[in-house]
Design an enzyme around this catalytic site. Structure first.
Site, PDB file in Angstrom:
ATOM      1  N   LYS A 111       0.833  -1.214   0.000  1.00 51.53           N
ATOM      2  CA  LYS A 111       0.000   0.000   0.000  1.00 51.53           C
ATOM      3  C   LYS A 111       0.862   1.257   0.000  1.00 51.53           C
ATOM      4  CE  LYS A 111      -4.335  -1.507   2.128  1.00 51.53           C
ATOM      5  NZ  LYS A 111      -5.273  -1.262   3.240  1.00 51.53           N
ATOM      6  N   LYS A 196      -4.850 -10.528  -5.882  1.00 48.50           N
ATOM      7  CA  LYS A 196      -6.103 -10.641  -5.117  1.00 48.50           C
ATOM      8  C   LYS A 196      -7.205  -9.781  -5.720  1.00 48.50           C
ATOM      9  CE  LYS A 196      -6.520  -8.291  -1.327  1.00 48.50           C
ATOM     10  NZ  LYS A 196      -6.330  -7.637  -0.033  1.00 48.50           N
ATOM     11  N   LYS A 199     -11.122  -4.173  -3.819  1.00 52.43           N
ATOM     12  CA  LYS A 199     -12.050  -3.047  -3.976  1.00 52.43           C
ATOM     13  C   LYS A 199     -11.444  -1.960  -4.836  1.00 52.43           C
ATOM     14  CE  LYS A 199     -13.668  -3.065   0.842  1.00 52.43           C
ATOM     15  NZ  LYS A 199     -12.779  -2.837   1.975  1.00 52.43           N
TER      16      LYS A 199
HETATM   17  P1  TYM Z   1     -10.925  -5.015   4.176  1.00 59.40           P
HETATM   18  O1  TYM Z   1     -12.084  -4.113   4.142  1.00 59.40           O
HETATM   19  O2  TYM Z   1      -9.766  -4.732   3.290  1.00 59.40           O
HETATM   20  O3  TYM Z   1     -11.390  -6.501   3.901  1.00 59.40           O
HETATM   21  C1  TYM Z   1     -12.489  -7.016   4.599  1.00 59.40           C
HETATM   22  C2  TYM Z   1     -12.429  -8.521   4.645  1.00 59.40           C
HETATM   23  O4  TYM Z   1     -12.476  -9.079   3.329  1.00 59.40           O
HETATM   24  C3  TYM Z   1     -11.440 -10.026   3.171  1.00 59.40           C
HETATM   25  N1  TYM Z   1     -11.006 -10.018   1.768  1.00 59.40           N
HETATM   26  C4  TYM Z   1     -10.947 -11.101   0.974  1.00 59.40           C
HETATM   27  N2  TYM Z   1     -11.199 -12.391   1.211  1.00 59.40           N
HETATM   28  C5  TYM Z   1     -11.063 -13.262   0.176  1.00 59.40           C
HETATM   29  N3  TYM Z   1     -10.646 -12.891  -1.064  1.00 59.40           N
HETATM   30  C6  TYM Z   1     -10.363 -11.597  -1.347  1.00 59.40           C
HETATM   31  N4  TYM Z   1      -9.980 -11.242  -2.557  1.00 59.40           N
HETATM   32  C7  TYM Z   1     -10.505 -10.636  -0.295  1.00 59.40           C
HETATM   33  N5  TYM Z   1     -10.333  -9.291  -0.225  1.00 59.40           N
HETATM   34  C8  TYM Z   1     -10.647  -8.936   1.039  1.00 59.40           C
HETATM   35  C9  TYM Z   1     -10.347  -9.569   4.119  1.00 59.40           C
HETATM   36  O5  TYM Z   1      -9.493 -10.624   4.457  1.00 59.40           O
HETATM   37  C10 TYM Z   1     -11.137  -9.064   5.286  1.00 59.40           C
HETATM   38  O6  TYM Z   1     -11.484 -10.117   6.158  1.00 59.40           O
HETATM   39  N6  TYM Z   1      -7.803  -5.238   8.007  1.00 59.40           N
HETATM   40  C11 TYM Z   1      -9.203  -5.563   7.694  1.00 59.40           C
HETATM   41  C12 TYM Z   1     -10.167  -4.644   8.398  1.00 59.40           C
HETATM   42  C13 TYM Z   1     -10.087  -4.678   9.898  1.00 59.40           C
HETATM   43  C14 TYM Z   1     -10.353  -5.811  10.717  1.00 59.40           C
HETATM   44  C15 TYM Z   1     -10.188  -5.355  12.058  1.00 59.40           C
HETATM   45  C16 TYM Z   1     -10.705  -7.127  10.446  1.00 59.40           C
HETATM   46  C17 TYM Z   1      -9.771  -3.640  10.715  1.00 59.40           C
HETATM   47  N7  TYM Z   1      -9.835  -4.053  12.033  1.00 59.40           N
HETATM   48  C18 TYM Z   1     -10.359  -6.238  13.131  1.00 59.40           C
HETATM   49  C19 TYM Z   1     -10.881  -7.984  11.533  1.00 59.40           C
HETATM   50  C20 TYM Z   1     -10.706  -7.556  12.853  1.00 59.40           C
HETATM   51  C21 TYM Z   1      -9.370  -5.547   6.185  1.00 59.40           C
HETATM   52  O7  TYM Z   1      -8.543  -6.005   5.473  1.00 59.40           O
HETATM   53  O8  TYM Z   1     -10.482  -4.995   5.688  1.00 59.40           O
END
Ligand code: TYM
Length: 330
Positions: A111, A196, A199
């Site tokens: 990032k 991957k 978004k």
């Molecule tokens: P975010 O919003 O980037 O992603 C949210 C969740 O989606 C999963 N994910 C995927 N899973 C499978 N294939 C993909 N291509 C894919 N893209 C995204 C991510 O693994 C995630 O579970 N860091 C977290 C947000 C966060 C969080 C937390 C999560 C902040 N605090 C505490 C759990 C507990 C995240 O990546 O969000």
């Protein structure tokens, strides 16, 4: 009873990856565990956001949680910035972290590279993202965190920080474990199966968004890269594109790769892609319908107000223990 915490950033339109890797798996836990599901808007601002859009996406994500089957009577649904203990404990976790370990985080590195190329600078919040995530989880004495595979390193650092804090200041935090689904933990781009599904992908054909209409889904799956071998077979090395589509198919249908291979033996990619499209549309259509009913409804505010209160009560109890352990009191 397990305590579950997870969160999704309101930083863009949610993808099929977010759904299969995370959101879908939040729902069954509410029947058997104490669940906290957060809209992590403070993580979203680790990269520049437009205020009005962030506000809108925060509400919409809450509506999407509920449209997917999250029940506010069974799970606590809330917005991260409305419970100040997240930022407060986040600071304490930053002070428990080392620069070196944060610089080594792979998500930070990729990032940071991207932001530097785009904006000419690296926001410091990108580096302190993991300790804030640790605070989110640790505030609720969480035992299990359902997330996609890309969160493995963040979960490891969360455990490291909790252990480091407990060792130095006394046992305050429960050590949480990551929970990743059998299928769908890493959904790949439809255009480049080595990266991957995300978004923020600039190529609109790479990503299926949860809010895509049927027509768009049909077109995106039709255009998804495959290969010239022509048989539906799972092998990530030789057929990465087809294997990615099969993993989506398996996650949605509950079928094994062997079953899918048998079902499509001698049939081309066309039929397989058509059936996959039907599976995706069949899963998303009812969610979409509920989502549109909810977005404008005042019910959403009532749910989030109640969620904030419940979350705050639990978060405050842990936070109080943490500040006393650390000596942050008069
Ligand atoms: P975010 O919003 O980037 O992603 C949210 C969740 O989606 C999963 N994910 C995927 N899973 C499978 N294939 C993909 N291509 C894919 N893209 C995204 C991510 O693994 C995630 O579970 N860091 C977290 C947000 C966060 C969080 C937390 C999560 C902040 N605090 C505490 C759990 C507990 C995240 O990546 O969000």
């Amino acid at each position: 009873m397990d305590v579950i915490f997870s969160g999704i950033q309101p930083s863009g339109s949610l993808t099929l990856g977010n759904y299969l890797g995370a959101l879908r798996n939040f729902i069954p836990f509410q029947e058997k565990a104490e669940c906290y599901y957060c809209i992590v808007n403070q993580h979203a601002i680790t990269v520049p956001q437009e205020a009005a859009l962030l506000h809108e996406r925060t509400r919409n994500l809450a509506a999407l949680y509920i449209a997917c089957g999250m029940d506010p009577k069974k799970a606590t649904i809330f917005v991260q910035s409305e419970v100040p203990e997240h930022a407060l404990l986040g600071w304490m976790m930053i002070c428990t972290s080392y620069v070196g370990e944060m610089e080594r985080m792979t998500q930070y590195k990729s990032k940071a590279r991207k932001e530097e190329a785009k904006e000419g600078f690296i926001p410091l919040g990108l580096m302190t993202y993991p300790p804030l995530m640790a605070a989110d989880i640790l505030l609720y004495q969480t035992t299990l965190v359902p997330v996609g595979e890309d969160q493995t390193q963040h979960m490891e650092i969360t455990r490291d920080l909790a252990e480091r804090f407990n060792r130095k200041y006394g046992e305050v935090f429960t050590l949480p474990k990551m929970w990743a689904p059998q299928g769908g933990a890493r959904v790949m781009s439809l255009q480049d199966p080595s990266s991957k599904m995300s978004k923020s992908d600039d190529n609109e054909w790479a990503t299926i968004h949860m809010l895509d209409d049927t027509d768009t889904i049909v077109k995106k799956i039709k255009r998804a890269v495959t290969d010239s071998l022509g048989h539906v077979h799972y092998d990530k090395e030789t057929q990465p594109g087809v294997s990615n589509l099969m993993s989506i198919y398996a996650a949605l249908s509950g079928k094994s790769y062997e079953d899918i291979e048998r079902d499509y033996e001698g049939k081309g990619y066309g039929i397989f892609k058509k059936d996959l499209t039907d599976l995706i549309v069949g899963e998303m259509a009812p969610i979409l319908e509920r989502y549109h009913e909810l977005t404008g409804s005042p019910e959403l505010d009532r749910i989030l107000d109640e969620g904030r209160e419940k979350a705050e009560a639990k978060a405050h109890a842990t936070y109080t223990r943490a500040i006393h352990a650390m000596g942050l009191y008069r």
